[in-house]
Design a protein around this motif. Structure first.
Motif, PDB file in Angstrom:
ATOM      1  N   GLN A  27      41.699  31.763  24.114  1.00 11.06           N
ATOM      2  CA  GLN A  27      41.191  32.749  24.974  1.00 11.06           C
ATOM      3  C   GLN A  27      40.840  33.593  24.557  1.00 11.06           C
ATOM      4  OE1 GLN A  27      45.416  33.388  25.889  1.00 11.06           O
ATOM      5  NE2 GLN A  27      45.771  32.559  27.121  1.00 11.06           N
ATOM      6  N   VAL A  28      40.015  34.434  25.591  1.00 13.39           N
ATOM      7  CA  VAL A  28      39.641  35.635  25.554  1.00 13.39           C
ATOM      8  C   VAL A  28      40.340  37.307  25.517  1.00 13.39           C
ATOM      9  CG1 VAL A  28      37.354  37.512  25.204  1.00 13.39           C
ATOM     10  CG2 VAL A  28      37.462  34.792  24.743  1.00 13.39           C
ATOM     11  N   GLU A  29      40.485  37.801  25.553  1.00 15.98           N
ATOM     12  CA  GLU A  29      41.650  38.850  25.515  1.00 15.98           C
ATOM     13  C   GLU A  29      40.996  40.392  25.735  1.00 15.98           C
ATOM     14  OE1 GLU A  29      44.618  38.119  26.199  1.00 15.98           O
ATOM     15  OE2 GLU A  29      46.139  40.022  26.529  1.00 15.98           O
ATOM     16  N   GLY A  30      40.800  41.432  27.277  1.00 17.94           N
ATOM     17  CA  GLY A  30      40.099  42.267  26.696  1.00 17.94           C
ATOM     18  C   GLY A  30      40.884  43.562  27.085  1.00 17.94           C
ATOM     19  N   LEU A  31      40.492  44.629  26.343  1.00 22.50           N
ATOM     20  CA  LEU A  31      41.328  45.497  26.655  1.00 22.50           C
ATOM     21  C   LEU A  31      41.239  47.030  26.569  1.00 22.50           C
ATOM     22  CD1 LEU A  31      44.653  47.059  25.909  1.00 22.50           C
ATOM     23  CD2 LEU A  31      44.587  47.119  23.841  1.00 22.50           C
ATOM     24  N   THR A  87      34.183  45.826  21.350  1.00 20.80           N
ATOM     25  CA  THR A  87      33.811  45.693  20.234  1.00 20.80           C
ATOM     26  C   THR A  87      34.405  44.550  20.371  1.00 20.80           C
ATOM     27  OG1 THR A  87      35.653  46.841  19.382  1.00 20.80           O
ATOM     28  CG2 THR A  87      33.566  47.703  18.925  1.00 20.80           C
ATOM     29  N   VAL A  88      34.230  43.741  18.626  1.00 18.62           N
ATOM     30  CA  VAL A  88      35.363  42.360  18.642  1.00 18.62           C
ATOM     31  C   VAL A  88      36.533  42.616  17.828  1.00 18.62           C
ATOM     32  CG1 VAL A  88      35.270  39.876  18.301  1.00 18.62           C
ATOM     33  CG2 VAL A  88      33.982  40.726  18.972  1.00 18.62           C
ATOM     34  N   TYR A  89      38.303  42.249  18.129  1.00 18.68           N
ATOM     35  CA  TYR A  89      38.549  42.926  17.199  1.00 18.68           C
ATOM     36  C   TYR A  89      40.113  41.412  17.348  1.00 18.68           C
ATOM     37  CZ  TYR A  89      42.355  45.188  14.643  1.00 18.68           C
ATOM     38  OH  TYR A  89      44.183  45.680  13.633  1.00 18.68           O
ATOM     39  N   GLN A  90      39.983  40.975  15.924  1.00 21.08           N
ATOM     40  CA  GLN A  90      40.938  39.167  16.095  1.00 21.08           C
ATOM     41  C   GLN A  90      42.189  39.703  15.164  1.00 21.08           C
ATOM     42  OE1 GLN A  90      37.682  36.977  13.978  1.00 21.08           O
ATOM     43  NE2 GLN A  90      37.982  35.437  15.918  1.00 21.08           N
ATOM     44  N   ILE A 138      48.385  44.775  20.971  1.00 22.32           N
ATOM     45  CA  ILE A 138      49.905  45.268  20.205  1.00 22.32           C
ATOM     46  C   ILE A 138      49.064  45.665  18.912  1.00 22.32           C
ATOM     47  CG2 ILE A 138      51.737  45.572  19.770  1.00 22.32           C
ATOM     48  CD1 ILE A 138      51.689  45.105  23.148  1.00 22.32           C
ATOM     49  N   ARG A 139      48.752  45.053  18.273  1.00 23.66           N
ATOM     50  CA  ARG A 139      47.931  45.599  17.026  1.00 23.66           C
ATOM     51  C   ARG A 139      46.713  46.147  17.271  1.00 23.66           C
ATOM     52  NH1 ARG A 139      50.287  42.588  12.283  1.00 23.66           N
ATOM     53  NH2 ARG A 139      51.680  40.762  13.762  1.00 23.66           N
ATOM     54  N   MET A 140      45.586  45.942  17.741  1.00 21.12           N
ATOM     55  CA  MET A 140      44.826  47.048  17.740  1.00 21.12           C
ATOM     56  C   MET A 140      45.099  48.070  18.109  1.00 21.12           C
ATOM     57  SD  MET A 140      41.601  46.598  19.085  1.00 21.12           S
ATOM     58  CE  MET A 140      40.600  48.351  18.117  1.00 21.12           C
ATOM     59  N   MET A 141      46.490  48.265  19.259  1.00 20.23           N
ATOM     60  CA  MET A 141      46.790  49.529  19.789  1.00 20.23           C
ATOM     61  C   MET A 141      48.352  50.764  18.954  1.00 20.23           C
ATOM     62  SD  MET A 141      47.674  49.614  24.164  1.00 20.23           S
ATOM     63  CE  MET A 141      48.117  47.843  24.112  1.00 20.23           C
ATOM     64  N   GLU A 142      48.367  49.119  18.189  1.00 20.50           N
ATOM     65  CA  GLU A 142      48.747  49.898  16.769  1.00 20.50           C
ATOM     66  C   GLU A 142      48.073  51.222  15.959  1.00 20.50           C
ATOM     67  OE1 GLU A 142      53.075  47.474  16.418  1.00 20.50           O
ATOM     68  OE2 GLU A 142      51.895  46.956  15.103  1.00 20.50           O
ATOM     69  N   LYS A 143      47.113  50.538  15.815  1.00 14.23           N
ATOM     70  CA  LYS A 143      46.378  50.388  14.746  1.00 14.23           C
ATOM     71  C   LYS A 143      45.322  51.651  15.179  1.00 14.23           C
ATOM     72  CE  LYS A 143      43.882  48.519  11.211  1.00 14.23           C
ATOM     73  NZ  LYS A 143      43.245  47.442  10.648  1.00 14.23           N
ATOM     74  N   VAL A 144      44.549  51.682  16.550  1.00 14.71           N
ATOM     75  CA  VAL A 144      43.820  52.901  16.951  1.00 14.71           C
ATOM     76  C   VAL A 144      44.025  53.745  18.293  1.00 14.71           C
ATOM     77  CG1 VAL A 144      41.254  52.648  17.338  1.00 14.71           C
ATOM     78  CG2 VAL A 144      42.578  50.809  15.877  1.00 14.71           C
ATOM     79  N   LYS A 145      44.200  54.910  18.259  1.00 16.62           N
ATOM     80  CA  LYS A 145      44.068  55.653  19.079  1.00 16.62           C
ATOM     81  C   LYS A 145      43.265  55.017  20.407  1.00 16.62           C
ATOM     82  CE  LYS A 145      47.538  55.324  17.781  1.00 16.62           C
ATOM     83  NZ  LYS A 145      49.221  55.060  18.800  1.00 16.62           N
ATOM     84  N   PRO A 146      43.976  55.546  21.471  1.00 12.66           N
ATOM     85  CA  PRO A 146      42.338  55.656  22.522  1.00 12.66           C
ATOM     86  C   PRO A 146      41.041  56.618  22.359  1.00 12.66           C
ATOM     87  CG  PRO A 146      44.621  55.642  23.928  1.00 12.66           C
ATOM     88  CD  PRO A 146      44.808  55.801  21.822  1.00 12.66           C
ATOM     89  N   PRO A 147      40.269  56.318  22.148  1.00 16.73           N
ATOM     90  CA  PRO A 147      39.660  55.215  23.252  1.00 16.73           C
ATOM     91  C   PRO A 147      39.707  53.882  23.103  1.00 16.73           C
ATOM     92  CG  PRO A 147      37.904  56.936  23.160  1.00 16.73           C
ATOM     93  CD  PRO A 147      38.983  57.492  22.554  1.00 16.73           C
ATOM     94  N   HIS A 157      55.553  41.700  18.285  1.00 19.75           N
ATOM     95  CA  HIS A 157      53.727  41.425  18.823  1.00 19.75           C
ATOM     96  C   HIS A 157      53.940  40.303  19.724  1.00 19.75           C
ATOM     97  CE1 HIS A 157      53.619  43.484  15.144  1.00 19.75           C
ATOM     98  NE2 HIS A 157      52.365  44.543  15.687  1.00 19.75           N
ATOM     99  N   ASN A 158      53.914  39.448  20.336  1.00 19.88           N
ATOM    100  CA  ASN A 158      53.758  37.898  21.007  1.00 19.88           C
ATOM    101  C   ASN A 158      54.874  38.300  22.014  1.00 19.88           C
ATOM    102  OD1 ASN A 158      52.416  35.658  20.985  1.00 19.88           O
ATOM    103  ND2 ASN A 158      54.294  34.946  22.091  1.00 19.88           N
ATOM    104  N   PHE A 159      55.828  38.792  22.209  1.00 19.73           N
ATOM    105  CA  PHE A 159      56.897  38.919  23.267  1.00 19.73           C
ATOM    106  C   PHE A 159      57.930  40.178  23.337  1.00 19.73           C
ATOM    107  CE2 PHE A 159      57.462  34.676  21.954  1.00 19.73           C
ATOM    108  CZ  PHE A 159      57.140  34.616  23.382  1.00 19.73           C
ATOM    109  N   SER A 160      58.126  40.728  22.848  1.00 21.59           N
ATOM    110  CA  SER A 160      59.122  41.740  22.918  1.00 21.59           C
ATOM    111  C   SER A 160      58.282  43.155  23.053  1.00 21.59           C
ATOM    112  CB  SER A 160      59.860  42.578  22.049  1.00 21.59           C
ATOM    113  OG  SER A 160      61.360  41.554  21.705  1.00 21.59           O
TER     114      SER A 160
END
Ligand code: PHE
Length: 340
Positions: free
Chosen positions: A207-211, A122-125, A173-182, A134-137
């Protein structure tokens, strides 16, 4: 005088004109300096003083009548004159309607989104203005990492905590904070780096990131996913190669090359005679990163990858200067007409 004026009134009322020339003849006869109406006004001096008022009214009436007639003749003749009105020639071919075209960055971004959505991503932004966490630590960057330097990062108002994101990994990070796996998502977006602008580098790019996070996700899953992607985007003859690399947020990390789709691996200018071109960074998500997002690293594993859309587009369409993407020269953009 009265009879003379009545005769002129009759003539004016009955006057017909079907051309510009006839309208002009009317004007000359009645309204021009030497015409009938000014001529009659000239005769006023011969009229007895007690009759002047009445004569003046009669002449004014004649003058107004002549002027109105002239205006209406002129209007009707002009509206009938269609010689200048070319749009009425129904035999002319229709005007070709020029449509705009998609920007090459949008074309390739949409290609990438489509390729991954076919295998369930899916696409998330996330936001372009980010905090340090979120960007570094949270991504396991140590406090003294050079990427945090003012030289590489645009900070907002000299606040060391707020910056323009330097990569789309912040959205992991934003995605993993909000949504639990899978979790199976891609994150397209703009990123910003404090770099001098040249043919190869820009301070703004995409960029396009995938997770992918789930139980039992392995490096083999990463490799097969990227192999599928490379074949879909660059053609079924494409081979991939993974070289060991380093990113703070993945362990192990790799860079992926694809076999040069220009020369098929024989060696050319595009691949600098190596037969391979670098396309993205990737790796298994570092357990520290999962823990930072309250995901149990004992239970879950996952992979991440990230690529520059400009770089991918430059390779795909053999564009040799990144600045072309930002100048919006129509001669450049027009070449992508018809692509979707
Ligand atoms: N964020 C990295 C970069 O900007 C790319 C990357 C993403 C590498 C995900 C590994 C995993 O270069």
């Amino acid at each position: 005088m009265k009879e003379k004026v009545d005769a002129h009134i009759k003539e004016i009322k009955e006057f017909v004109a079907s051309s510009v020339e006839e309208v002009e003849a009317f004007r000359l006869k009645f309204l021009s300096k030497k015409g009938i109406v000014p001529g009659l006004f000239g005769e006023m001096k011969n009229v007895a003083p007690e009759q002047r008022k009445a004569a003046g009214q009669v002449l004014n009436h004649l003058k107004n009548l002549a002027q109105e007639k002239f205006d209406s003749l002129k209007n009707s003749v002009e509206s009938k004159d269609t010689s200048k009105d070319k749009t009425l020639d129904l035999t002319l071919p229709a005007d070709f309607i020029k449509t705009g075209s998609r920007h090459p960055i949008s074309i390739v971004r949409n290609d990438i989104i489509n390729i991954f959505s076919r295998i369930g991503f899916t696409v998330y932004q996330g936001p372009e203005i980010e905090d340090d966490w979120h960007n570094f630590s949270a991504l396991n960057f140590p406090p003294e990492h050079p990427a945090r330097d003012m030289q590489d990062t645009f900070f907002i108002d000299k606040d060391p905590d707020i910056a323009l994101r330097t990569h789309t990994s912040s959205v992991q990070i934003r995605m993993m904070e909000k949504v639990k796996p899978p979790i199976r998502s891609i994150f397209p977006g703009r990123v910003f780096r404090n770099e001098a602008i040249s043919a190869r580098a820009h301070c703004i790019f995409h960029q396009v990131e995938g997770l992918y996070i789930d139980e039992n996700v392995s490096f083999a899953d990463l490799k097969q996913t990227l192999y599928y992607f490379a074949q879909e985007l660059f053609g079924t003859d494409t081979k991939i190669r993974l070289r060991p690399s380093y990113f703070p947020f993945t362990e192990p990390s790799a860079e992926m090359d694809i076999s040069c789709f220009i020369c098929g691996g024989k060696g050319c200018k595009v691949c600098k005679h190596t037969g391979w071109v670098e396309i993205l960074g990737c790796g298994m998500v570092d357990p520290n990163v999962l823990a930072n997002c309250n995901i149990d690293p004992e239970k879950y594993t996952g992979f991440a990858f990230g690529m520059g859309i400009e770089r991918t587009t430059m390779l795909k369409y053999q564009i040799n200067d990144i600045r072309l993407f930002f100048e919006n020269d129509v001669r450049f953009l027009k070449q992508f007409e018809g692509a979707i």
